[in-house]
Design a protein around this motif. Structure first.
Motif, mmCIF file in Angstrom:
data_model
loop_
_atom_site.group_PDB
_atom_site.id
_atom_site.type_symbol
_atom_site.label_atom_id
_atom_site.label_comp_id
_atom_site.label_asym_id
_atom_site.label_seq_id
_atom_site.Cartn_x
_atom_site.Cartn_y
_atom_site.Cartn_z
ATOM 1 N N ILE A 38 0.837 -1.196 0.000
ATOM 2 C CA ILE A 38 0.000 0.000 0.000
ATOM 3 C C ILE A 38 0.872 1.245 0.000
ATOM 4 O O ILE A 38 2.030 1.205 0.414
ATOM 5 N N ASP A 39 0.321 2.344 -0.482
ATOM 6 C CA ASP A 39 1.023 3.611 -0.528
ATOM 7 C C ASP A 39 0.913 4.323 0.818
ATOM 8 O O ASP A 39 -0.023 4.066 1.579
ATOM 9 N N PRO A 40 1.849 5.243 1.072
ATOM 10 C CA PRO A 40 1.665 6.109 2.243
ATOM 11 C C PRO A 40 0.315 6.795 2.162
ATOM 12 O O PRO A 40 -0.180 7.088 1.065
ATOM 13 N N MET A 41 -0.297 7.039 3.291
ATOM 14 C CA MET A 41 -1.607 7.695 3.257
ATOM 15 C C MET A 41 -1.815 8.537 4.491
ATOM 16 O O MET A 41 -1.210 8.315 5.536
ATOM 17 N N SER A 42 -2.687 9.505 4.331
ATOM 18 C CA SER A 42 -3.130 10.365 5.419
ATOM 19 C C SER A 42 -4.479 9.853 5.891
ATOM 20 O O SER A 42 -5.359 9.570 5.087
ATOM 21 N N ILE A 43 -4.636 9.717 7.194
ATOM 22 C CA ILE A 43 -5.884 9.200 7.765
ATOM 23 C C ILE A 43 -6.363 10.205 8.809
ATOM 24 O O ILE A 43 -5.583 10.634 9.651
ATOM 25 N N THR A 44 -7.605 10.588 8.735
ATOM 26 C CA THR A 44 -8.142 11.461 9.779
ATOM 27 C C THR A 44 -9.271 10.740 10.495
ATOM 28 O O THR A 44 -9.871 9.812 9.958
ATOM 29 N N GLU A 62 2.533 -4.513 8.447
ATOM 30 C CA GLU A 62 1.693 -3.311 8.491
ATOM 31 C C GLU A 62 1.361 -2.970 9.951
ATOM 32 O O GLU A 62 1.503 -3.802 10.850
ATOM 33 N N LEU A 63 0.894 -1.737 10.164
ATOM 34 C CA LEU A 63 0.543 -1.284 11.513
ATOM 35 C C LEU A 63 -0.863 -0.668 11.464
ATOM 36 O O LEU A 63 -1.028 0.538 11.397
ATOM 37 N N VAL A 98 -5.584 0.405 6.355
ATOM 38 C CA VAL A 98 -4.297 -0.296 6.548
ATOM 39 C C VAL A 98 -4.593 -1.721 6.991
ATOM 40 O O VAL A 98 -5.267 -1.938 8.008
ATOM 41 N N MET A 150 -13.177 6.672 10.560
ATOM 42 C CA MET A 150 -11.854 6.989 10.020
ATOM 43 C C MET A 150 -12.013 7.262 8.525
ATOM 44 O O MET A 150 -12.782 6.592 7.843
ATOM 45 N N GLN A 194 -4.850 0.462 12.329
ATOM 46 C CA GLN A 194 -5.455 1.262 13.399
ATOM 47 C C GLN A 194 -6.973 1.108 13.337
ATOM 48 O O GLN A 194 -7.535 0.851 12.276
#
Lengths: 196, 196
Positions: free
Chosen positions: B9-15, B72-73, B66, B23, B75
């Motif tokens: 997976i690509d880097p991503m921003s999660i809010t 992987e980590l 994720v 999420m 959440q």
């Protein structure tokens, strides 16, 4: 100075104070001054001048006692103080995990960004309070303060991921992050930044 | 329904939004109603009555994309709605990691606690916004809402830790967490709670 706890460790409650950037209970705390960051900024003369004038603290990392050991999930809070060197924003050294493992950063205060590089493609994640930046395994990562206040984030990472700082020295991070007109400006890693 | 992303997976921003507990971007979202929680509460008659009357949602878990995959980590955000069954506070099923790995919970809103059990000794970590509860490898864990509002927390856990719900059915969690006079009250796991 506080140290990491030695496994096996008991369950524990950890609190952190955005106003100070510390963790309670505390593990190791490190401080990186300008003099610790030789070779990090493109403008060597500007770096030398900043070092010789005041040698300011550029960033600090406060860890909880949860150790960097297999099976553990340690945490730290990084505070990057605002500023730039030759127009290039204050940043962390950046590292790659020798044991490929994901990591998360959670923005706590201030404004910054997470620069990622897999050796081919750079990526930028703008960070602010409440934003999680996800770092997949295999991506080197560096944090940058792009604002006028301290930028602070919580990191959570597997205890056996490790820190390879040499990878970044060898491969760079794809981009340099420079002061722009309002928004940060990105320059190829090798280029000299324009002083801002 | 959203699913986990497939590695790499690509880097991503999660809010995440404490007011909703979701999420963005979203992975799987699950909802546990009273009818999903047979055998969880000591007072079976009270559980059956609650199930038959309104079958309320007891807790919800919203994950980011994720994935639960090695390296992987992932959440998730869990929201436990307030309430009790026969005096025993609303809680999650609880689980053990078949692959012993640490995990962190970060309190986001409301008031609750993290009950941990290593098969011998129960531990209780009171949770509130800004508190990290650290779950060392080898400790089964369950979350409990001890307040009058939804209790919500962010979990960060290694993708290959796994979830063993059977361990808790077999070993219990050491304590049951009951409504007390102001503070929660703890009873041995086997005992029937006093209705509150």
């Amino acid at each position: 100075m506080p140290e990491f706890a030695v496994p096996p460790i008991d369950p524990m409650s950890i609190t952190f104070q955005p106003p100070t950037g510390g963790m309670t209970p505390s593990g190791p705390v490190l401080s990186r001054r300008m003099s610790d960051l030789e070779g990090l900024f493109a403008d060597t003369a500007a770096w030398r001048a900043a070092r010789d004038e005041a040698d300011p603290v550029v960033y600090e990392v406060a860890s909880s006692p949860v150790p960097e050991a297999p099976g553990e999930l340690p945490q730290s809070i990084t505070t990057i103080h605002p500023g730039a060197v030759g127009g290039e924003f204050h940043m962390t050294k950046g590292h790659q995990h020798p044991n490929p493992q994901g990591e998360i950063y959670l923005g706590l205060s201030g404004t910054g960004g997470l620069l990622l590089f897999d050796g081919t493609t750079p990526k930028w994640i703008p960070m602010a309070p409440g934003v999680i930046g996800y770092i997949p395994p295999g991506w080197a990562h560096r944090s940058v303060n792009t604002g006028d206040e301290p930028y602070r984030f919580l990191a959570v990472y597997p205890g056996d991921a490790g820190h390879d700082y040499g990878w970044v020295l060898e491969h760079g991070m794809g981009w340099r992050v420079l002061r722009g007109a309002g928004e940060p400006r990105f320059a190829p890693f090798q280029a000299e930044p324009v002083a801002g």
